[in-house]
Write an enzyme that holds these catalytic residues in place. Structure first.
Site, short mmCIF file in Angstrom:
data_model
loop_
_atom_site.label_atom_id
_atom_site.label_comp_id
_atom_site.label_asym_id
_atom_site.label_seq_id
_atom_site.Cartn_x
_atom_site.Cartn_y
_atom_site.Cartn_z
N GLY A 302 0.81 -1.21 0.00
CA GLY A 302 0.00 0.00 0.00
C GLY A 302 0.84 1.25 0.00
N HIS A 308 4.48 1.92 -8.23
CA HIS A 308 3.52 0.82 -8.14
C HIS A 308 2.58 0.82 -9.34
CE1 HIS A 308 4.37 1.34 -3.67
NE2 HIS A 308 4.65 0.06 -3.88
N GLN A 332 7.70 -9.06 8.17
CA GLN A 332 8.95 -8.54 7.61
C GLN A 332 9.43 -7.27 8.33
OE1 GLN A 332 6.94 -8.31 3.71
NE2 GLN A 332 7.81 -6.26 3.49
N ARG A 462 8.72 4.95 1.43
CA ARG A 462 9.41 5.58 2.55
C ARG A 462 9.98 6.95 2.20
NH1 ARG A 462 10.43 0.02 3.98
NH2 ARG A 462 9.74 -0.36 6.13
#
Length: 560
Positions: A302, A308, A332, A462
């Site tokens: 997401g 993406h 993870q 990020r």
């Protein structure tokens, strides 16, 4: 022999040599021996003494002839300290004990009825053969010379040349198209491939060796542009031509039933304009069973960005339906990492995917993916990357990635899965998992080049952690990688590591590692090794005050 047969000897017997473990119990012996017979063996061979006598009796009673291994078994003799007599004496003694039964010897001297040798031994394929073997050829040396000549021809561009190509006939191409899914067939080039009219030149461009990651690529004119996608098919990586988004096949509208879901409530949308949001394992399995079409899966966590969405565009080239998974995988994340604060933007993600033509999204909760809790009692551990570069920094990470991806593959049952090159070791792990777990015969893997901003920064969820000052410094990562690897013919792994580290530390970044590794095993190359056919990857930490952001990136250096 003789007579009208023209001097030919009797028809040789085909023996099925039953492997150890295939006849431990009578039921297995009968089943496996019958399989040999069905495959064309006229008799089967067992090894052992009195212990296998009941099995031999059961097989012969079932009408399956058996060849016994009579005499000393080398493995047994070694356990007892070695052979106590010469093999020639053993062969003679066995033949004398059963004079009316042909005895075949391997290293048992000339006093037996027949001889057998392992062809690899007498052809010299594995170095010096055993003392009882006469070597009739040295194919190991011949083969090595042939391999060396082949490699030299490929690297120089001498092979393949004009004489090793042929034009595909129209009828052949038509037949080939019929064998392909429609969305793949329509991407084929012109019916007849052109044949070069000039001989290959040693200075002509050379094809990069196959690898587990594609040759890196920024689509904005920065270094390493115009690079093919890589498709992982049946255990091999193959370059794919990149077509524009406008050439992508639009996926058809899903037929579905159930409840309407708008946003995050449980259910299934029935409106054609809405994205179908599947929340449970039963939902996604029912969805997949309802389709008689090829399916591409794009796994995500997401907080989607343009990178993406480019993976979605690529997925539409390879299948008739596309499903995107959105799941923040707790397995993870380590205890000190950002699981609790990782951005969760499902409403926005659904809008972006709807705009890209996606009709189905699998967005489960942790309880659906880990019914007994994360990480669960059974996990996939990719041991081949243990302690290497990114795995050394995040030793929990790739077990979590491999485990959740296997679960997603089992649930969504895709024909093709799409990943981005930015996570190079992740690509290697998933590719290896497909091979090792025998999934590569039904699931293809496509690795798309890293999506980048106009200044070269690799797109990442990020990146939202970057402060304005950190964002201004971040493009130095890709610039340093590209500059250090610009000359693949002379660069060495040690020089690349030092150069990239020095440049980024000068930018105030904390470098976790600079890895120069082979793209298959992700094994680090020695400092003096050439960087050709390597994946050069980095992880570094950018900081400003209390704000930190860890970024990764890589480029792939092709073979020269």
């Amino acid at each position: 022999g003789g007579g009208d047969g023209g001097g030919l000897g009797p028809k040789p017997a085909v023996v099925g040599d039953m492997p150890f473990g295939s006849y431990l119990v009578e039921a297995d012996a009968l089943k496996n021996a019958a399989a040999f017979r069905m495959a064309g063996a006229e008799l089967v061979k067992l090894e052992g003494g009195r212990g296998v006598a009941p099995l031999v009796r059961a097989l012969t009673n079932a009408g399956i002839p058996v060849m016994g291994h009579i005499g000393l078994l080398p493995q047994s003799a070694e356990l007892q300290g070695g052979l106590g007599c010469k093999a020639r004496q053993v062969g003679a003694a066995v033949q004398a004990a059963v004079p009316d039964v042909p005895v075949i010897g391997i290293g048992a001297g000339g006093d037996v009825a027949g001889q057998v040798l392992v062809c690899d031994d007498f052809l010299g394929l594995h170095g010096k053969p055993p003392s009882f073997v006469k070597m009739y050829a040295n194919l190991a040396k011949t083969s090595a010379n042939a391999y060396e000549a082949y490699v030299e021809d490929v690297r120089s561009g001498a092979f393949p040349g004009d004489t090793h190509m042929r034009r595909m006939k129209a009828a052949e191409l038509d037949l080939f198209r019929e064998m392909l899914p429609p969305n793949v067939a329509q991407t084929l080039p012109s019916p007849v491939l052109p044949v070069p009219t000039t001989p290959a030149s040693p200075t002509a461009p050379k094809m990069a060796a196959p690898s587990t990651a594609p040759t890196g690529g920024c689509r904005n004119g920065l270094p390493n542009a115009k690079v093919p996608f890589i498709e992982f098919v049946a255990g091999r990586f193959m370059p794919l031509p990149k077509s524009s988004v406008t050439q992508a096949r639009a996926i058809s509208r899903l037929s579905s039933g159930g409840r309407v879901e708008k946003g995050s409530s449980r259910g299934v949308s029935t409106e054609a304009s809405e994205v179908l949001v599947l929340r449970s394992r039963s939902d996604v399995l029912a969805w997949r069973r309802s389709l008689a079409k090829s399916v591409a899966l794009v796994p995500t966590m997401g907080n989607l960005h343009e990178g993406h969405l480019e993976l979605v565009d690529e997925a539409k080239r390879h299948a008739e339906e596309v499903i995107v998974s959105i799941f923040v995988n707790p397995a993870q994340f380590a205890a000190h990492e950002d699981l609790d604060v990782y951005p969760r933007t499902l409403e926005r993600d659904l809008q972006l995917l709807q705009g890209r033509g996606v009709r189905a999204v699998f967005a489960p909760g942790p309880d659906e993916m880990y019914p007994t809790g994360s990480p669960g009692g059974t996990v996939v551990v990719p041991t081949f990357v243990r302690g290497k570069s990114e795995d050394a920094c995040r030793p929990h990470f790739f077990t979590g990635v491999a485990t959740v991806c296997l679960k997603l593959f089992n649930l969504c049952q895709p024909d093709v899965v799409i990943f981005g090159q930015k996570d190079a070791m992740q690509c290697a792990v998933i590719a290896r998992m497909l091979q090792d777990l025998l999934l590569d015969s039904r699931i293809s893997m496509v690795i798309a080049p890293t999506s980048r901003e106009s200044d070269g920064l690799a797109r990442s969820s990020r990146n939202s952690y970057l402060t304005p000052a950190m964002r201004r410094r971040a493009p130095a990562i890709y610039k340093a990688l590209s500059t250090a690897t610009a000359d693949a013919s002379t660069g060495t792994a040690g020089c690349v590591r030092k150069e990239v580290t020095a440049k980024l530390e000068a930018e105030g970044m904390e470098v976790s590692y600079v890895s120069v590794a082979d793209p298959c095993e992700m094994e680090e190359k020695e400092d003096d090794a050439a960087i050709a056919n390597s994946v050069v990857s980095i992880a570094c930490l950018l900081s400003e005050g209390d704000q930190q952001c860890r970024l990764i990136d890589n480029v792939v250096v092709p073979a020269v």
